[in-house]
Write an enzyme that holds these catalytic residues in place. Structure first.
Site, PDB file in Angstrom:
ATOM      1  N   HIS A   1       7.016  -7.208  -2.685  1.00 44.37           N
ATOM      2  CA  HIS A   1       6.921  -6.566  -1.242  1.00 44.37           C
ATOM      3  C   HIS A   1       8.105  -7.247  -0.330  1.00 44.37           C
ATOM      4  CE1 HIS A   1       3.448  -4.647  -2.361  1.00 44.37           C
ATOM      5  NE2 HIS A   1       2.537  -5.693  -2.301  1.00 44.37           N
TER       6      HIS A   1
ATOM      7  N   LYS B   1       0.848  -1.220  -0.025  1.00 51.35           N
ATOM      8  CA  LYS B   1       0.054  -0.017   0.020  1.00 51.35           C
ATOM      9  C   LYS B   1       0.737   1.252   0.056  1.00 51.35           C
ATOM     10  CE  LYS B   1      -3.301  -0.583  -0.672  1.00 51.35           C
ATOM     11  NZ  LYS B   1      -3.772  -1.121  -2.116  1.00 51.35           N
TER      12      LYS B   1
END
Length: 325
Positions: free
Chosen positions: A138, A74
């Site tokens: 990530h 995010k």
């Protein structure tokens, strides 16, 4: 906290029987905590994962021209994928009504290396990938395949974001993936501050790549979501230089930089039919990746004491590093 997730979860979020025996054997030895939407997080090499990365670490074969887009969850991942895909392949895929982004979500065009590609006990076939190959992850640097860690030629682009906006965006996103109920903000706030979130601790993740970018700026480009929003033209030119595909004088004169930025903007991508009503190949609805895409949305959600706590952790963690976010 409920352990149920979306009725059509990505395969990498499903239970452990979907993993290899090797992964399951390792997972059984790892510390665990309840996840925000998946059943568990597993602590591996100091970070918290949705699953271990054994298959990817063992089997991935690097090519020197590979590009890795790295973010903490995010932090602008969808936008970064769209920009780099359009930028790197602008000769192969000019911006027309037939551009791949018109009918594909950025996450299908630039897949997550450790989750989307190494599931179902399968070793992926990369033969159809355009060159240079572009992957997303990530993962902290210490958990990437050793060939990537040791390479002096592949490129790593790291995009970070203010942790208060990261937390709020992550809270919204994970609640959308839950089948029953939602996590209260207070319920997961302490976990985030303790570093227990997907690929967290957030601050350790950011610092690892920040330090790498200082040690080897030709290999690791580190920049901020907030700067990209404020000075997109400057940063996309820097990105093109870093990737070895700078804009030509003719491209500059034609206005291609502004065209790419407009094409990859939140407003344009979120309005596409594929992103309003389509799904990823994993089953997740594309619209969950498009909420606000703005700077400072945390002010609408965080109490003063919550914002101050994150700021204090950030100041302590980044003290002496030279990094301010």
């Amino acid at each position: 906290m409920s352990s149920e997730i979306s009725s059509s979860p990505p395969k990498y979020l499903q239970e452990e029987e979907a993993l290899t025996q090797e992964c399951n054997a390792l997972i059984s030895t790892l510390p665990t905590r309840k996840g925000w939407w998946a059943s568990h997080l597993y602590q591996y090499q100091g970070f918290w994962y949705l699953q271990a990365l054994i298959s990817c670490r063992k089997h991935f074969q690097l090519q020197n021209c590979d590009i890795f887009l790295v973010t903490s969850p995010k932090s602008g991942t969808t936008w970064l994928k769209a920009l780099v895909f359009t930028l790197a392949y602008r000769t192969k895929y000019p911006i027309t009504k037939n551009h791949p982004l018109i009918n594909n979500n950025p996450h299908d065009l630039v897949p997550f290396l450790e989750t989307r590609l190494y599931v179902d006990n399968q070793i992926p076939d990369f033969s159809s990938f355009p060159h240079p190959r572009i992957f997303s992850t990530h993962s902290p640097h210490t958990s990437l395949p050793e060939t990537v860690q040791k390479s002096s030629n592949c490129k790593i682009v790291y995009l970070c974001r203010n942790p208060k906006d990261v937390f709020v965006s992550l809270w919204h996103f994970t609640n959308k993936l839950r089948l029953n109920g939602t996590n209260s903000m207070e319920e997961v706030f302490d976990s985030f501050c303790q570093g227990v979130s997907g690929y967290g601790p957030f601050w350790d993740h950011v610092l690892e790549y920040w330090n790498l970018s200082k040690e080897n700026p030709d290999r690791v480009l580190f920049f901020k979501f907030e700067d990209l929003k404020e000075k997109p033209g400057l940063l996309i030119r820097r990105l093109a230089e870093f990737l070895g595909c700078p804009f030509s004088a003719g491209e500059e004169e034609s206005g291609l930089v502004d065209e790419i930025l407009k094409f990859c903007s939140f407003e344009n991508l979120s309005a596409l039919e594929i992103n309003k009503n389509g799904k990823l190949s994993s089953g997740v609805e594309n619209k969950v990746f498009f909420r606000q895409g703005v700077v400072g949305d945390w002010r609408n959600y965080l109490a003063n004491e919550m914002a101050e706590k994150i700021d204090k952790i950030t100041e302590e963690k980044f003290n002496g590093s030279g990094l301010i976010i």
